[in-house]
Design a protein around this motif. Structure first.
Motif: not given
Ligand SMILES: Nc1ncnc2c1ncn2[C@@H]1O[C@H](COP(=O)(O)OP(=O)(O)OP(=O)(O)O)[C@@H](O)[C@H]1O
Ligand SMILES: [Mg+2]
Lengths: 232, 373
Positions: A95, A97-99, A104, A108, A140, A142, B10, B281, B284
């Motif tokens: 949960n 944010i992947p990017y 950050d 956010i 990040y 991942n 990204y 996303q 969330v």
């Protein structure tokens, strides 16, 4: 009193002709500095309880008070603002944010409130440091382990300096050792920063860190005998 | 805004794909637009490049110069009408030309439009190279610069089909094409002597194709009442009467707008799929308190940045293409058109992301708790 209070909350789901009572006449009060756990079997209503406490779902009956403010009749916009300013959610894994980098992920939250100041950045770094993530700021999601991600989620939930922390099975994707570590850190944060915290879990071993334990069965909530005497 | 850029950087691969589509579409749009302007210039240049209110032509000529003949003495009376500031007779016919002394060889013959104008009128072509006609000398011509692509140069001597005279190119003018052919300008008096006389020579010397009228709020009603056999056509009417122009223009415009509509759908679908993939996303973000406005702003600014960069790349590619286009290709890219189509393309991509916006407002923050996946 700051904290959260649910008064006689009932939640029924309508599905076709059937009605499922997911929560039945539930009342709880969690004060600042208290760490409360909710345990129960699958389908007993834990997530429903947390969603209602977290201003994500409206109860069918009953009231929710956050910092003495009745939010039961708030509209979607007001609820969103309550979530943003007064509640910190620790969601299950994946949960983040992947990017966004670890830092950050925290900032956010501030961004959604308006803008990010220097103090906010310092605060975010402090939170990450408290959780042993000081060298991972620029990674990040991942690139992080499951435990690290969960700690980022915990740090994020504290970022808006909320009065209430809600966690939905924060250890479900972790091994025992990591799980203990994460919950211990959460408990520490709750104590030092004086938050009212509710954690949903089905992991009995995590209960040692909590002040009170509630059991939920078929939507009915009752306090565990072990902790009953200390309070009330 | 920053959030949008972070994601763009990204997930480069995915966004480069969409960006590439926008680049290709904008590239094609600009090329088509340049081709459209180029073609319509080729078809109408002599008229469209001139500032005028309308033309007095023969009644029944359907506003077409090539079908009309009127007496040039009418110009004087027209000049006195309300709103008229100036008039200029014009006479033209189509012919072909070749270099002198190549009549028997298989050297190239070029189709041209011969145009006669008064040397002191506003129809006198602007010289971009070489000299104006010398009034003391006969048989001088000002040629459109497009004839240079056919190998003609200043000082060349040329012969026209069926006309027993030799002419010299003294100067070149620009963008003066008509009926998809280059023009050759002659002083009106020389022009009137070109055609072998048939019948009343005096009358013929006075006959021109039409009289071009300049002015604002031109009112020729009283004049037209007194004259038979003539009518007035506005600039638009006379340009639209050029054979093939309307059909050609409409075809290119149709292609352009179809392209834009298609791109709106393609981009709309792309953005929608992208939004769908990010449902969790967005859930969330909503669960931790992100408002619809915050998420929508971020998505739209992302689409805007992506489209802006892509359209700019498309513009760059277009100008690069122009360098490699053959000279003779009717291609003319107008900056104003580039700006307009860029704005339209930007608007289209932002609008096409609005489907996704609707979708975003419907995402339930509960999805963040793992339900609904
Ligand atoms: N959106 C919904 N519509 C209909 N029924 C629902 C909905 N959400 C939950 N329920 C039902 O309400 C009951 C409680 O669900 P809930 O998700 O709160 O359980 P839980 O304790 O979180 O279970 P688990 O440990 O498996 O996550 C279940 O019987 C479930 O089927
Ligand atoms: Mg659950």
């Amino acid at each position: 009193m700051s904290g959260i209070e649910l008064k006689n909350v009932t939640k029924r789901y309508k599905e076709n002709k059937f009605e499922i009572t997911a929560l039945e006449d539930v009342s709880v009060r969690v004060k600042a500095g208290e760490f409360v756990a909710i345990v129960g079997p699958s389908g007993s209503g834990k997530s429903t309880f947390l969603s209602i406490a977290g201003a994500l779902l409206k109860p069918t009956e009953g009231k929710i008070l956050i910092n003495k403010q009745d939010i039961t009749d708030f509209d979607e916009k007001q609820l969103s603002s309550v979530r943003l300013n007064q509640i910190g959610f620790i969601l299950q894994t994946a949960n983040l944010i992947p990017y966004l980098t670890v830092l950050d992920q925290l900032l956010i939250v501030k961004k959604m409130q308006g803008s990010v100041s220097k103090e906010d950045k310092a605060f975010a770094r402090q939170l990450l440091k408290d959780l042993g993530m000081e060298n991972k700021e620029n990674k990040y999601p991942n690139e992080c382990s499951g435990g690290e991600r969960q700690r980022v989620a915990i740090a994020r939930s504290f970022m808006n300096d909320p009065d209430i922390i809600l966690a939905d099975e924060p250890t479900s994707s972790l091994d025992t050792e990591r799980g203990h570590e994460v919950v211990q850190q959460m408990a520490e944060q709750v104590k030092t920063r004086n938050k009212a915290a509710i954690m949903v879990t089905h992991d009995e071993r995590m209960l040692d860190y909590c002040d009170r334990i509630y059991r939920i069965v078929d939507g009915k909530l009752s306090e565990d005998v072990r902790t009953q005497k200390e309070t009330n | 805004m920053k959030l949008a850029i972070k994601e763009l950087l990204y997930s480069k691969g995915r966004f480069i794909m969409i960006g590439l589509i926008i680049v290709l579409i904008s590239w094609l749009v600009f090329i088509l637009s340049g081709l459209g302007t180029g073609l319509s210039k080729l078809s109408t240049g002599v008229l469209s490049e001139t500032e005028y209110a309308g033309m007095v032509l023969e009644e029944g000529a359907e506003f077409s110069l090539s079908k009309s003949s009127v007496n040039r003495s009418l110009a004087e009376e027209i000049s006195e009408q309300d709103g008229v500031t100036d008039t200029a007779p014009i006479n033209l016919f189509r012919n072909s030309m070749r270099r002198e002394g190549t009549a028997d060889s298989d050297a190239k013959i070029t189709d041209i439009v011969l145009i006669g104008v008064e040397p002191d009128s506003f129809m006198h072509p602007e010289i971009v190279e070489g000299d104006d006609w010398e009034s003391s000398e006969d048989n001088q011509m000002i040629a459109d610069a497009s004839l240079k692509n056919e190998g003609y140069a200043l000082g060349d001597t040329i012969v026209l089909d069926d006309i027993d005279k030799e002419f010299t190119i003294t100067g070149f003018t620009e963008d003066q094409t008509l009926y998809h052919q280059s023009s050759l300008f002659l002083p009106m008096d020389d022009f009137q002597d070109l055609r072998p006389s048939q019948g009343d020579a005096e009358d013929e010397a006075e006959t021109v194709s039409g009289i071009i009228v300049q002015g604002n709020d031109v009112d020729l009603d009283t004049f037209l009442e007194g004259e038979t056999d003539v009518e007035f056509g506005t600039k638009e009417e006379t340009i639209n009467a050029i054979p093939g122009y309307v059909a050609e223009n409409a075809t290119i415009m149709m292609m352009l707008w179809f392209l834009m509509i298609i791109s709106a759908f393609i981009l709309g679908v792309f953005f929608y799929v992208l939004t769908n993939q990010k449902t969790n996303q967005f859930g969330v973000l909503k669960a931790i308190g992100g408002s619809n406005g915050f998420i929508i702003r971020s998505v739209i600014s992302q689409v805007f940045i992506l489209s802006l960069v892509s359209v700019l790349v498309g513009i760059g590619l277009t100008y690069l293409t122009v360098i490699f286009l053959p000279e003779a290709m009717p291609f003319h890219l107008e900056v104003s058109m580039v700006v307009i189509y860029s704005l339209v393309l930007l608007a289209i991509s932002v609008l096409s992301s609005l489907f996704s916006v609707v979708k975003i407002t419907r995402i339930d923050p509960l999805t963040a708790l793992g339900r609904g996946e």
